[in-house]
Design a protein around this motif. Structure first.
Motif, PDB file in Angstrom:
ATOM      1  N   GLN B  34       8.827  -7.037   1.762  1.00  0.00           N
ATOM      2  CA  GLN B  34       7.854  -5.951   1.803  1.00  0.00           C
ATOM      3  C   GLN B  34       6.607  -6.429   2.547  1.00  0.00           C
ATOM      4  O   GLN B  34       6.259  -7.604   2.515  1.00  0.00           O
ATOM      5  N   ASN B  38       3.447  -6.747  -3.927  1.00  0.00           N
ATOM      6  CA  ASN B  38       3.401  -5.701  -4.947  1.00  0.00           C
ATOM      7  C   ASN B  38       3.509  -6.325  -6.329  1.00  0.00           C
ATOM      8  O   ASN B  38       4.491  -7.005  -6.620  1.00  0.00           O
ATOM      9  N   TYR B 138       9.832  -8.641  -2.509  1.00  0.00           N
ATOM     10  CA  TYR B 138      11.102  -8.187  -1.956  1.00  0.00           C
ATOM     11  C   TYR B 138      11.595  -6.985  -2.747  1.00  0.00           C
ATOM     12  O   TYR B 138      11.283  -6.836  -3.933  1.00  0.00           O
TER      13      TYR B 138
END
Lengths: 120, 163
Positions: B34, B38, B138
């Motif tokens: 990503q 996150n 990921y």
């Protein structure tokens, strides 16, 4: 007659993978030990023809285990198996008198070919 | 002693390449990197691996439950694993990934480092840490996984594997 193998690896997954590769190819797993100390005891008890030995384990590591085994039996046929497979680790393996270190994840063909080489 | 500088981007590049490749090899899961890190909505499964020697680091894996379950199942699709077996199987998966990462780093440094057996921990939030940090998120079909690497390096000719 099937050739006997002792597996010394703290991972049941790795032990199972090895079993699936070697059994049916002329080998039999006579015991699995989860650490170096247990592996040394099993070796003394069973005198297997081969030892497949992981490096990274709790307690004494595979390199130290191999040194102890070789001290007790210089003719021991030991194959190191590890995800740690860099040049310096290979040098360490050679320094203790061993020839073969194969990487994880396990490749069946590589394992079988290396066992054959070890048997020569 | 002089420090060997390890570039953060080098670490990130190595970790990413090894993690994606080995995950595909071992469990046939495609992990997509990503763009941004996150924080996961749930961090049910956290694992810690420490390295010592020329490359000193703390590597954390944060794994969402469905991803954890998927990894465990894919490692052996022939049997129904117990809770304990799942943990041991995933530990081996992480062990292989970290071993291969460290092998790459060892080869680049030309020096040796060792790593500990992965252990499961409560979710760890590390603040005020002086080491360098790189973090990667990921995603796969089942959810998210984060890798956080805190690291420093030193030229250490005296082995100190006090893991």
């Amino acid at each position: 007659m099937k050739k006997s193998i002792l597996v010394i690896d703290d991972s049941p997954f790795a032990a199972q993978q090895i079993r699936e590769v070697v059994e049916g190819k002329g080998y039999t797993i006579v015991a699995c030990a989860k650490d170096g100390e247990g592996g040394i005891e099993k070796y003394r008890e069973l005198h297997p023809e081969f030892v497949i030995l992981d490096i990274i384990m709790p307690g004494i590591d595979g390199l130290e285990t191999a040194q102890i085994l070789l001290k007790e039996d210089p003719a021991a046929k030991i194959l190191m198996l590890s995800s740690l497979c860099d040049a310096s680790t290979m040098e360490e393996v050679r320094n203790i008198g061993l020839k073969y270190l194969i990487p994880k994840p396990l490749d069946a063909d590589v394992l079988l070919a290396t066992l054959e080489l070890l048997d020569r | 002693m002089d420090k060997i500088e390890i570039n953060r981007l080098d670490i990130e590049s190595i970790v990413n390449a090894v993690f994606v490749d080995i995950t595909m090899q071992m469990v046939s899961i495609k992990m997509l990197r990503q763009e941004k890190f996150n924080s996961l909505s749930s961090t049910d499964y956290c694992f810690e691996i420490r390295t010592e020697g020329a490359f000193i680091s703390l590597i954390l894996f944060e794994i969402e439950e469905k991803v954890y379950e998927r990894i465990a199942t894919k490692l052996d699709e022939n049997v129904k694993l117990t809770i304990q077996e799942k943990k041991l199987y995933v530990i081996e998966y992480l062990n292989v990934i970290c071993g291969r990462i460290l092998s790459e780093i060892n080869d680049r440094l030309g020096k040796r480092s060792k790593l500990s057996v992965p252990i499961r921990i409560e979710h760890k939030v590390i603040e005020q840490f002086t080491w360098s940090r790189t973090d990667m998120s990921y995603a796969c079909l089942d959810g998210g996984l984060n890798i956080v690497v805190y690291f420093e390096s030193k030229d250490n000719t005296k082995e100190d594997f006090n893991i």
